[in-house]
Design a protein around this motif. Structure first.
Motif, PDB file in Angstrom:
ATOM      1  N   ASN A 118      43.519  48.070  28.817  1.00  9.66           N
ATOM      2  CA  ASN A 118      44.632  48.170  29.754  1.00  9.66           C
ATOM      3  C   ASN A 118      44.226  47.571  31.097  1.00  9.66           C
ATOM      4  N   LEU A 119      44.917  46.523  31.505  1.00 10.20           N
ATOM      5  CA  LEU A 119      44.554  45.856  32.761  1.00 10.20           C
ATOM      6  C   LEU A 119      45.029  46.644  33.970  1.00 10.20           C
TER       7      LEU A 119
ATOM      8  N   ALA B 121      55.017  45.847  28.875  1.00 12.21           N
ATOM      9  CA  ALA B 121      53.571  45.989  28.913  1.00 12.21           C
ATOM     10  C   ALA B 121      52.873  44.635  28.938  1.00 12.21           C
ATOM     11  N   GLY B 122      53.609  43.580  29.232  1.00 13.05           N
ATOM     12  CA  GLY B 122      52.991  42.272  29.398  1.00 13.05           C
ATOM     13  C   GLY B 122      52.760  41.523  28.108  1.00 13.05           C
ATOM     14  N   LEU B 123      53.318  42.007  27.008  1.00 15.28           N
ATOM     15  CA  LEU B 123      53.116  41.311  25.737  1.00 15.28           C
ATOM     16  C   LEU B 123      54.263  40.346  25.477  1.00 15.28           C
TER      17      LEU B 123
ATOM     18  N   SER C  71      55.478  50.747  30.883  1.00 15.17           N
ATOM     19  CA  SER C  71      55.170  49.775  31.929  1.00 15.17           C
ATOM     20  C   SER C  71      53.912  50.150  32.714  1.00 15.17           C
ATOM     21  N   ASP C  72      53.345  51.325  32.409  1.00 14.78           N
ATOM     22  CA  ASP C  72      52.077  51.638  33.062  1.00 14.78           C
ATOM     23  C   ASP C  72      50.933  50.864  32.428  1.00 14.78           C
ATOM     24  N   TYR C  73      51.222  50.243  31.303  1.00 17.27           N
ATOM     25  CA  TYR C  73      50.165  49.489  30.635  1.00 17.27           C
ATOM     26  C   TYR C  73      50.376  48.001  30.819  1.00 17.27           C
TER      27      TYR C  73
END
Lengths: 245, 467, 463
Positions: free
Chosen positions: A193-194, A94-96, A4-6
């Protein structure tokens, strides 16, 4: 670092895109896409996780072509996710947007609800000529007939990079690329990585004068932003619509 | 309790045609001093309301946000009264026998039409126009004023024609059996009705045609009003179910008021034997159905806005239901309170009460629910019209900020509201001085069509069904 | 009045029960055409599942096509049963009696038929059970209740269960009649089905209470089924699908097509099973009058949907309307749809003579169903063909032969199931018919004798 850091994202520079389609080929090679025959195109069933949409502006002879690379936008608020009855598509930390092939039963509701036409259905069982059998990427599942698939942001590369980063204890693994980005001769695609404010993609996202998202009015909050150097860059999505007609 | 010709006990209903005529033409239309006083008070309040409306117009028509409470008052009263005749018309089409003694009281509400037409003029003038807005009328310069006025005028005229045709046989009865000034009025209006077979046939088909026209005009007027006076004023609000919701809630609150009116006529009008348990029970069932419809039509729109998660639709939910999500204090969101009042009373409370058969099957039960629904739908019209008329922004595809300038109604608006209600009541009470509140010809027909005969070990009602 | 024959109880039994006890040529001939269609459909479905969805005309962006249109259509037809039996029971419309069972059974068969469509339409039909049942308990993965496609099976199976119960309880007295008139194996089977029905007052009372209760309980299900089916489309963000009017619009359209289908069925029942003594011109008249209202309500919602697609003047919606109104073949489809579902039948039905002409009623009801099928096509397909702003991918959907055969076969399937059903039990409920005779009466008004009905009520009524 945990997953979740990415937050993976991509910037697409429309001004730089020449429409060469190298990304399309690279993607197909990396992700074991079936080979699109002529029949697949005429039947409009070709599978290409990234595609170059071409729009014309102006009257002959003063014609200008726009190229718009469209891939899954990995929306933060994805319309495809809640409509799947079997959780075959879901949002990972990770937002995917992740497609779980084994769960998919092929209702194709996600594809209907995707405003970007970024989802593809395997109408046929994918086959390759004998000589191609050693060519397939062992890191990527070969999909069966009757399920949905779409751009994964080369999740096999992401996972490998994250694993290496974890093992070596380095910070954000910003040094790997998706296949399309790797193949792009004009650097139109920038992946990264945002969550890391220093990554290239974060800096491109921050470019207020050029960055916009596709079809912003639907409120999908995509993880892909498009860059276009025009005076009204903020109204870009409207403008694309106008150009489309 | 009276007894029918074959010794069967039936509550209330007069046994013979003569009794019926006697009671409805002579006894029920006495204008006592109390009634006279009530008429004068209503006339005064009407005059005050009209004056207030004129004063408001003199105050200026440029800023539509000043007219929001007038809009609430107008569209609330419009929805409340103009749907009531549908209770008579619809049930006549459905050939429900039990509606016969009640149809007239419902149809008399069509007389509210001219009142609604007069009070429509200021709100029409205050409409900010369509420039830069989405609308049904495309870029037509005259829209919405011209089409809406035409629509309303047609609606009112159809309603007046309908009520005239409907009371025609009774006017003739008053002419033939009545006395005094009302007899003279009735005689001049009855215009040669002598009840030949041909006249009755024409009467029947005219009622059918006008009734069908009234239903269509009701739906269409609600459609254009809901669109032009609420949806159009709100950027980003496209909601095709909303006009239907508006029309259905109009029916629900109309029926609510109608049941209350029946209760009043029973209690104070001396017409208890015509507004019996049977009628209340049946109308209670209808009220239950319409209450469910309230929710269904609301939910059809709401679920899609809520589920679709489109930004511009989220704003509409905020505007009409939950208030500005940026305000953390729920008490400080006026929209939320209006919404809670609307759904809490019009649907939740009303439904929880009327769903029980013992409540439906009583006189008081449906009347209480009727009051709840009338109040609840006031909140609903408040929620719709105050919020949309407070928006200053013109055009665009999205509402950018939820208005906070709601404010409170002034004295003029309250006077207008009371004036409109009084005017409607005045029209109906005046009409009831000429024709009875219970239709003589329909009840007489009912006496012809129902027979009580021995059946098995007891007696049964037999209802004739002529084609 | 002129043709309202009064029959004795044994005449009713004889005229209604003949298909159960003997096989006439008419019955077999009626069975054959739908049977052939169903066989063709079975072949098509086998090929479809064997080969995969590439043999359909589906592509991108039209991921949904004929199957979904047909699914919606049959779900719509299934609304007839409840409309006829439940709503008309609650409103005490006496004329419903002879057509209740046929309508309810058609509901069940239409639901079964429609359920086939989403299954064969999925990419991996053999895994479709995942939709309906929670799977993979060990990992705690459940179907996603946020998806309208989960609401669908829940609503439809509830409706199916309710309808089957409805049909079955209404069948029990008739099972008992057949049991009493037969011997041997048939007696055993019908005896089991009749569940000990002896016709005691208590049994009749329970059956009556169940009927009323079920009528009231099934109404919310009835409304929710098609609303939920409509939300399959309306809950999406596809511009011309995401329309708030869809739920009531679909429901009223469903009732329109369903009740028209009942008309078709009534005509067939008169022709094939010679039920003239039970299904009168009066019944066609009454259904016709009911349909005028339903159709006009449908027109109102059609108008709302149509008018509001121009309301915001957004380009995608205009493009969809262009496709619907101007482009071949949708321009023809739109015209045919409006003509056949409203413009032709309704003015005809306004005429009492037409409403009592069985051949005309039959053909107009067929017209309505053509129109309503096309209406679903009109609503569903152009929107998905012109989805969103990315014009690069707009495409036109052309259905394939396989799909068309399966669509035709679905009609055959409903017809075939009904004809098989008619062999097993009478299509007109014998007990309702007898009850109806008891309640029939006549009233003398002046010189005319008017048909009348005995009203059941526990207490005396004033009016």
């Amino acid at each position: 670092m945990t997953m979740s850091d990415y937050k993976w994202g991509m910037a697409v520079d429309i001004d730089a895109c020449t429409g060469c389609q190298a990304c399309v080929i690279a993607c197909a090679a990396e992700n074991n896409l079936p080979i699109n025959l002529e029949r697949d195109f005429t039947e409009r069933r070709a599978i290409a996780w990234i595609r170059i949409e071409r729009y014309w502006e102006g009257e002959y002879p003063n014609v200008h072509a726009y190229f718009l690379p469209v891939l899954c936008q990995h929306c933060g608020n994805a319309p495809c996710e809640p409509v799947c009855p079997v959780y075959a598509t879901y949002h990972n930390p990770a937002g995917l947007n992740v497609q779980v092939y084994n769960r998919c039963v092929g209702t194709r509701y996600c594809a209907n609800n995707c405003p970007y036409h970024a989802r593809f259905f395997n109408y046929r069982r994918p086959t390759w000529p004998e000589t191609f059998h050693n060519y397939l990427n062992p890191d990527v599942t070969v999909r069966e007939r009757g399920i949905m698939e779409k751009c994964t942001f080369c999740i096999q590369r992401i996972n490998a990079a994250v694993r290496i980063a974890k093992r070596t204890g380095t910070d954000a693994p910003d040094h790997f690329m998706t296949a399309c980005e790797q193949a792009c001769p004009t650097d139109a695609l920038t992946f990264g990585n945002l969550n890391d404010p220093n990554s290239r993609v974060s800096q491109l996202f921050a470019d207020e004068s050029r960055a916009y998202t596709l079809q912003e009015a639907i409120g999908t909050e995509p993880n892909i932003r498009y860059l276009k150097g025009v005076a009204t860059a903020k109204a870009g999505s409207d403008e694309m619509a106008a150009a489309a007609h | 309790m009276t007894t029918t010709h074959n010794g069967h006990e039936a509550p209330g209903a007069p046994a013979t045609q003569e009794e019926l005529t006697q009671e409805l033409i002579h006894d029920a239309r006495q204008t006592g001093p109390r009634m006279r006083r009530a008429l004068w008070i209503l006339a005064l309040l009407t005059a005050l309301g009209a004056t207030a409306a004129i004063l408001m117009m003199l105050g200026g028509l440029d800023d539509h946000t000043r007219w929001k409470y007038y809009a609430v008052a107008y569209f609330y009263v419009f929805s409340l009264v103009m749907g009531i005749p549908m209770a008579g018309i619809g049930l006549r089409f459905a050939r429900a026998q039990w509606r016969r003694p009640t149809s007239r009281a419902a149809e008399l509400f069509a007389l509210a039409g001219p009142v609604m037409l007069v009070f429509f003029l200021p709100i029409m003038a205050a409409h900010p126009g369509l420039e830069g807005r989405n609308s049904l009328w495309m870029d037509w310069r005259l829209g919405p004023w011209f089409p809406d006025l035409i629509m309303l005028t047609a609606f009112v005229c159809i309603g007046l024609a309908f009520i005239y045709v409907s009371v025609l046989p009774d006017l003739a009865a008053v002419r033939d059996h009545g006395n005094g000034r009302s007899r003279n009025i009735a005689a001049s209006l009855a215009y040669g009705w002598i009840g030949t077979a041909r006249q009755w046939a024409m009467h029947k088909s005219a009622l059918g045609i006008l009734g069908a026209m009234y239903i269509s005009a009701y739906a269409m007027t609600h459609t254009v009003f809901a669109t032009d006076f609420a949806m159009v004023l709100t950027p980003g609000w496209k909601d095709p179910i909303f006009p239907a919701f508006h029309a259905v809630t109009g029916l629900q609150m109309g029926l609510g008021l109608f049941i209350v009116v029946q209760f009043a006529l029973r209690k104070w009008g001396g017409l208890a034997r015509y507004f019996e348990l049977e009628q209340f029970w049946a109308y209670g069932r209808l009220l239950l159905a319409l209450t469910l419809f309230w929710f269904y039509f609301f939910w059809s729109g709401f679920i899609l806005f809520w589920y679709g998660r489109l930004p511009h639709e989220q704003q509409i939910i905020a505007l009409l239901a939950f208030g500005d999500p940026a305000i953390d204090n729920l008490l400080a969101r006026p929209q939320l309170w209006m919404f809670v009042g609307a759904i809490g009373l019009s649907f939740i409370t009303a439904f929880l009460l009327i769903m029980w058969n013992p409540v439906r099957r009583s006189i008081l039960g449906p009347a209480v629910v009727g009051v709840v629904i009338i109040i609840g739908n006031f909140f609903d019209r408040l929620r719709i019209y105050v919020n949309t008329w407070s928006i200053e922004q013109v055009g665009g595809h999205e509402l950018h900020e939820i208005p906070t300038n709601i404010g409170y109604p002034g004295l003029l608006e309250i006077l207008v509201f009371i004036g409109m209600l009084s005017a409607v009541a005045l029209m109906i009470l005046l009409a009831s001085r000429v024709v009875p509140f219970v239709s003589l010809w329909e009840t007489r027909e009912a006496l012809l069509l129902r027979v009580v005969r021995p059946f098995g070990v007891g007696h049964a009602h037999i209802v004739a069904k002529p084609d | 009045m002129q043709d309202r024959p009064v029959l004795t109880a044994s005449q009713i039994n004889d005229e209604l029960l003949w298909p159960v006890f003997e096989l006439r040529r008419r019955h077999v001939l009626a069975f054959l055409p739908p049977f052939i269609l169903v066989m063709a459909g079975a072949v098509a479905v086998t090929i479809l599942i064997w080969q995969g969805l590439w043999i359909t005309g589906l592509q991108r962006p039209a991921f949904w096509g004929f199957f979904i249109v047909n699914f919606v259509f049959w779900i719509g037809v299934s609304h007839a049963g409840t409309m006829i039996s439940s709503i008309l029971r609650l409103t005490q419309a006496e004329w419903k009696r002879p057509i209740t069972r046929a309508a309810e059974v058609m509901t069940v068969f239409a639901l079964v038929t429609s359920l086939i469509h989403p299954v064969i339409h999925a990419g991996r039909p053999w895994r479709i059970i995942y939709w309906l049942l929670p799977y993979d308990f060990t990992r705690g993965i459940w179907p996603d209740v946020r998806s309208p496609l989960v609401w669908d099976p829940v609503a439809i199976t509830t409706y199916l269960t309710g309808s089957i119960l409805f049909v079955f309880t209404a069948l029990i007295p008739d099972f008992a009649i057949i049991r009493d008139q037969s011997t041997g194996m048939r007696r055993t089977i019908y005896g089991a089905l009749a569940m000990g029905w002896r016709g005691t007052p208590r049994q009749w009372q329970l059956q009556g209470i169940f009927g009323i209760l079920m009528s009231a309980l099934i109404l919310p299900v009835f409304v929710s089924v098609h609303s939920i089916v409509s939300w399959d489309f309306a809950a999406s963000v596809v511009p011309a699908w995401h329309v708030t009017v869809y739920a009531p619009y679909f429901v009223i359209g469903a009732v329109h097509s369903g009740v028209s289908m009942v008309l078709t069925l009534m005509a067939f029942m008169r022709w094939i099973f010679k039920l003239e003594n039970f299904i009168w011109e009066d019944h066609f008249d009454a259904v016709g009058r009911l349909l005028i209202f339903i159709a006009t309500a449908w027109l109102f919602f059609f108008f709302l949907d149509f008018a509001f697609s121009f309301y915001t003047r957004e380009e995608q919606e205009i493009a969809v309307m262009e496709r619907r109104l101007l482009e071949w073949p949708f321009n023809a489809i739109t015209i045919i749809m409006v003509m056949t579902s409203y413009v032709i039948p309704i003015p005809l039905w306004l005429n009492r003579k037409v409403r009592r002409n069985i051949a005309l009623m039959f053909w107009t009801s067929i017209l309505v169903n053509i129109g309503m099928w096309l209406e679903r096509f009109f609503l569903i397909i152009p929107a998905i063909e012109r989805k969103q702003e990315l014009t690069f991918l707009w495409a036109n959907y052309v259905p394939s032969l396989t799909e068309s055969v399966i669509v035709l076969a679905s009609f055959g399937m409903v017809a075939m199931l009904l004809i098989i059903f008619a062999k097993l039990v009478p299509l007109v409920p014998a007990w309702e018919q007898k009850e109806g005779q008891v309640f029939r009466s006549e009233v003398q008004i002046g010189e005319v004798t008017v048909p009348a009905i005995v009203r059941e009520s526990e207490e005396p009524r004033a009016w």
